[in-house]
Write a protein that holds these residues in place. Sequence first.
Motif, PDB file in Angstrom:
ATOM      1  N   ILE A  72      37.325  34.464  42.891  1.00  0.00           N
ATOM      2  CA  ILE A  72      36.591  35.342  41.293  1.00  0.00           C
ATOM      3  C   ILE A  72      38.512  36.086  41.178  1.00  0.00           C
ATOM      4  CG2 ILE A  72      35.574  36.153  39.343  1.00  0.00           C
ATOM      5  CD1 ILE A  72      34.232  33.579  40.649  1.00  0.00           C
ATOM      6  N   THR A  73      37.998  36.633  41.836  1.00  0.00           N
ATOM      7  CA  THR A  73      39.211  37.650  41.565  1.00  0.00           C
ATOM      8  C   THR A  73      40.694  37.307  41.603  1.00  0.00           C
ATOM      9  OG1 THR A  73      39.552  39.265  43.646  1.00  0.00           O
ATOM     10  CG2 THR A  73      37.611  40.052  41.726  1.00  0.00           C
ATOM     11  N   ALA A  76      40.800  35.174  38.642  1.00  0.00           N
ATOM     12  CA  ALA A  76      40.974  35.779  37.592  1.00  0.00           C
ATOM     13  C   ALA A  76      42.426  36.694  36.719  1.00  0.00           C
ATOM     14  CB  ALA A  76      40.146  36.787  37.027  1.00  0.00           C
ATOM     15  N   GLY A  79      45.099  33.837  35.727  1.00  0.00           N
ATOM     16  CA  GLY A  79      44.762  33.688  34.317  1.00  0.00           C
ATOM     17  C   GLY A  79      45.025  34.343  33.542  1.00  0.00           C
ATOM     18  N   ALA A  80      44.868  35.650  33.882  1.00  0.00           N
ATOM     19  CA  ALA A  80      45.832  36.596  33.811  1.00  0.00           C
ATOM     20  C   ALA A  80      47.694  37.146  33.243  1.00  0.00           C
ATOM     21  CB  ALA A  80      45.123  37.814  33.468  1.00  0.00           C
ATOM     22  N   ALA A  99      41.226  35.014  31.878  1.00  0.00           N
ATOM     23  CA  ALA A  99      41.114  35.185  33.486  1.00  0.00           C
ATOM     24  C   ALA A  99      39.603  35.061  33.074  1.00  0.00           C
ATOM     25  CB  ALA A  99      40.950  37.279  32.793  1.00  0.00           C
ATOM     26  N   LEU A 100      38.836  35.284  32.047  1.00  0.00           N
ATOM     27  CA  LEU A 100      37.509  35.089  32.649  1.00  0.00           C
ATOM     28  C   LEU A 100      37.005  33.402  32.902  1.00  0.00           C
ATOM     29  CD1 LEU A 100      34.458  35.891  32.335  1.00  0.00           C
ATOM     30  CD2 LEU A 100      34.013  35.221  30.075  1.00  0.00           C
ATOM     31  N   THR A 101      38.124  32.475  32.367  1.00  0.00           N
ATOM     32  CA  THR A 101      37.949  31.423  32.073  1.00  0.00           C
ATOM     33  C   THR A 101      38.359  30.867  33.872  1.00  0.00           C
ATOM     34  OG1 THR A 101      38.284  30.790  30.621  1.00  0.00           O
ATOM     35  CG2 THR A 101      38.329  28.749  31.611  1.00  0.00           C
ATOM     36  N   GLY A 103      38.390  32.612  36.002  1.00  0.00           N
ATOM     37  CA  GLY A 103      37.845  33.308  37.771  1.00  0.00           C
ATOM     38  C   GLY A 103      36.686  32.321  37.855  1.00  0.00           C
ATOM     39  N   ALA A 224      33.571  38.163  37.474  1.00  0.00           N
ATOM     40  CA  ALA A 224      34.360  37.179  36.257  1.00  0.00           C
ATOM     41  C   ALA A 224      34.494  38.668  35.300  1.00  0.00           C
ATOM     42  CB  ALA A 224      33.845  36.539  35.698  1.00  0.00           C
ATOM     43  N   VAL A 227      36.213  42.038  35.911  1.00  0.00           N
ATOM     44  CA  VAL A 227      37.517  41.747  36.384  1.00  0.00           C
ATOM     45  C   VAL A 227      37.939  41.772  34.661  1.00  0.00           C
ATOM     46  CG1 VAL A 227      39.345  39.908  36.340  1.00  0.00           C
ATOM     47  CG2 VAL A 227      37.835  40.611  38.198  1.00  0.00           C
ATOM     48  N   VAL A 228      36.951  41.482  33.793  1.00  0.00           N
ATOM     49  CA  VAL A 228      37.594  41.992  32.117  1.00  0.00           C
ATOM     50  C   VAL A 228      37.360  43.242  31.626  1.00  0.00           C
ATOM     51  CG1 VAL A 228      36.677  41.304  29.885  1.00  0.00           C
ATOM     52  CG2 VAL A 228      36.689  39.557  31.522  1.00  0.00           C
TER      53      VAL A 228
END
Length: 306
Positions: A72-73, A76, A79-80, A99-101, A103, A224, A227-228
């Motif tokens: 996940i991390t 994420a 994505g960022a 990031a959410l998507t 992850g 997730a 992480v946000v």
Amino acid sequence: MLGLLAGSLWLRTGDLPAWLQGGAPDLVARALDERAPRVAAAILAGAALGLAGTVVQGTVRNPLAEPGLLGITAGAGLGAVAVVTSVAGGGRGLLIAAALTAGLATFGVVALLAWRGGLLPDRFVLVGIGCGYALSALSTFLLLRADPWQTPRIFTWLSGTTYGRTFPDVAWVAAALVLAAPLLWALSRHLDLVAVDEDTPRILGMRLERTRLGLLALAAALAAVSVVAVGVVGFVGLIAPHLARALVGARHGRIIPVAMLLGGLLVCVADLLGRSLIAPSQLPAGLMIALVGAPYFVWLLRRSRG
């Protein structure tokens, strides 16, 4: 309380009611307007990581597991990084959504690759580790070829920080905890059985694969959203469940609330120290936790070998 009062400007307890009533001086009000969302983000994200780590360790039956093993991390983070390096003028909202998507999509890919007539814990962990390394390598590649003026903020975010957080950022984690924490506590007896072995849950009539996948999906969602809120923070999902287990025993009905409290405390203290030790400069909370988490992880490895 210390998280609200400590920092480059030390406040007094009497400033808090004045701030809540809207009568605090401008300097005090600005300091508390910045610190309150950061403290809330640290506590809630730490609680989410502690809860996710408890579920992961129990589900895969590995005391050295933590949410980062789900990929996940790393997903994420990728994505960022993709938003920062490829989308001109991408704002914080787009970075959070990416990031959410990414992850959650990473968890889906890991589960799909690990599924072969069932979701065996060892295979899931190995696939998650492999995917995590691959995604981290992609993130590094994107950063190396990016405009160097765009990379400092993403490096800060990847190191785990509460800097610049607002209450809307915290709302994601609060909503996830309100939904997931009661559900996982209600499923604590299922988690106790899953943590025993492969046969006991089936003998007692549990649909093991469906239960394991559902528990891991909830842990993935919690990781997730954390992480946000605070970026990429490691070791909390490893340390908090271990400390909780040492305090209250092996039953997950007791471990879950204690791990959430300890996870929130760990991130909050790390954020406080990062803001106060070298004020007005700051150290990311993720780096502060790593300074404690890395030696603790080595100690766990040595203890498990013995």
